[in-house]
Design a protein around this motif. Structure first.
Motif, PDB file in Angstrom:
ATOM      1  N   SER A  42       0.881  -1.121  -0.092  1.00  0.00           N
ATOM      2  CA  SER A  42      -0.171   0.117  -0.097  1.00  0.00           C
ATOM      3  C   SER A  42       0.860   1.251   0.061  1.00  0.00           C
ATOM      4  N   LEU A 139      -3.555   6.755  10.820  1.00  0.00           N
ATOM      5  CA  LEU A 139      -3.970   5.810  11.460  1.00  0.00           C
ATOM      6  C   LEU A 139      -4.919   4.894  10.696  1.00  0.00           C
ATOM      7  N   ARG A 142      -2.544   3.817   7.164  1.00  0.00           N
ATOM      8  CA  ARG A 142      -1.228   2.714   7.576  1.00  0.00           C
ATOM      9  C   ARG A 142      -0.767   2.149   6.412  1.00  0.00           C
ATOM     10  N   GLN A 144       2.187   0.910   3.526  1.00  0.00           N
ATOM     11  CA  GLN A 144       3.527   0.496   3.792  1.00  0.00           C
ATOM     12  C   GLN A 144       4.787   1.294   3.128  1.00  0.00           C
ATOM     13  N   ALA A 161       4.782   8.945  10.404  1.00  0.00           N
ATOM     14  CA  ALA A 161       5.126   7.730  10.090  1.00  0.00           C
ATOM     15  C   ALA A 161       6.298   7.329  10.851  1.00  0.00           C
ATOM     16  N   PHE A 164       5.357   6.482  14.298  1.00  0.00           N
ATOM     17  CA  PHE A 164       4.958   5.189  14.438  1.00  0.00           C
ATOM     18  C   PHE A 164       5.700   4.226  14.181  1.00  0.00           C
ATOM     19  N   LYS A 165       6.944   4.376  13.558  1.00  0.00           N
ATOM     20  CA  LYS A 165       7.804   3.492  13.555  1.00  0.00           C
ATOM     21  C   LYS A 165       8.545   3.174  14.912  1.00  0.00           C
ATOM     22  N   ILE A 169       3.986   0.855  15.866  1.00  0.00           N
ATOM     23  CA  ILE A 169       2.738   0.765  15.331  1.00  0.00           C
ATOM     24  C   ILE A 169       2.385   0.507  14.076  1.00  0.00           C
ATOM     25  N   ARG A 170       3.493   0.930  13.038  1.00  0.00           N
ATOM     26  CA  ARG A 170       3.751   0.636  11.668  1.00  0.00           C
ATOM     27  C   ARG A 170       4.835   0.987  11.278  1.00  0.00           C
ATOM     28  N   TRP A 171       5.578   0.173  10.215  1.00  0.00           N
ATOM     29  CA  TRP A 171       6.667   0.549   9.684  1.00  0.00           C
ATOM     30  C   TRP A 171       6.352   1.030   8.140  1.00  0.00           C
ATOM     31  N   SER A 172       6.466   2.324   7.840  1.00  0.00           N
ATOM     32  CA  SER A 172       6.260   2.854   6.605  1.00  0.00           C
ATOM     33  C   SER A 172       7.506   3.233   6.076  1.00  0.00           C
TER      34      SER A 172
END
Length: 223
Positions: A42, A139, A142, A144, A161, A164-165, A169-172
């Motif tokens: 994504s 949120l 999310r 990638q 982002a 979040f890393k 929470i999310r690794w973008s």
């Protein structure tokens, strides 16, 4: 006295853990991204007024589109032209592939941190609103991968982002391509992402920029 010592020790330990996590994120953010299974990722695409959108769409034309899907296009709330260009681009792709645009692309707007000519005092409030909006979008989506090339709109999204890393929470993965108009120095957006080590991969289109900013990768002119 004992309680104070325990509190200070706890604070020092917390700060040490946070710094360790930040350094860990910075270290791994600089590593090449490997998609061994070649699964679609994504992708959030940040557009900007002027030549930013034309450059970004040109970059997208060189990518393998089926690996960067679904695609989320974001532009400033006052920038309708960029989203229209993105829709036209996706419609042309759909005509060639037979895909349905609504299933592979979404188009949305985000509050602008600061309008051209806006005072710095009032921009504090608008920046806060833009950051909260960026938080809500990140949120929700999310992504990638995040693709950006200079508009100020990308900063709140990239900051969120990165946070979040750090928080897990999310690794973008953030890919930043500096505008071709930047020949001798980075844009403010590029300078922020470069100096704070937020971009996973940082690309420039002029060799003299790469010499000034050695962590950047020179890719030649993309236009």
């Amino acid at each position: 006295m004992m309680d104070s010592s325990i509190t200070i020790a706890a604070i020092i330990l917390s700060i040490s853990l946070i710094l360790s996590r930040v350094l860990y994120v910075i270290y791994w953010s600089g590593r090449p991204v490997r998609n061994k299974c070649l699964k679609p990722v994504s992708t959030l695409i940040v557009l900007g007024s002027g030549g930013h959108t034309a450059e970004m769409l040109n970059v997208l034309s060189e990518l393998q589109k089926d690996l960067f899907a679904p695609r989320f296009y974001i532009a400033a709330a006052t920038d309708n032209m960029s989203l229209q260009k993105a829709r036209t681009y996706e419609n042309q792709l759909a005509d060639k592939t037979g895909a349905e645009v609504d299933k592979i692309a979404q188009f949305m707007q985000i509050y602008r941190s600061r309008e051209v000519g806006q005072s710095y005092f009032t921009s504090v409030w608008t920046t806060l609103i833009a950051t909260l909006h960026a938080l809500w979008l990140m949120l929700k989506l999310r992504p990638q991968v995040i693709l950006c090339n200079g508009p100020g709109t990308c900063i709140p999204l990239c900051v969120i982002a990165f946070i979040f890393k750090v928080l897990g929470i999310r690794w973008s993965s953030i890919f930043y391509v500096e505008s071709i108009a930047r020949v001798k120095r980075l844009s403010l957006s590029g300078l922020i992402l470069y100096k704070l080590y937020m971009a996973d991969q940082f690309f420039v289109q002029w060799p003299q920029l790469q010499r000034l900013y050695p962590r950047a990768r020179y890719v030649g002119c993309l236009m």
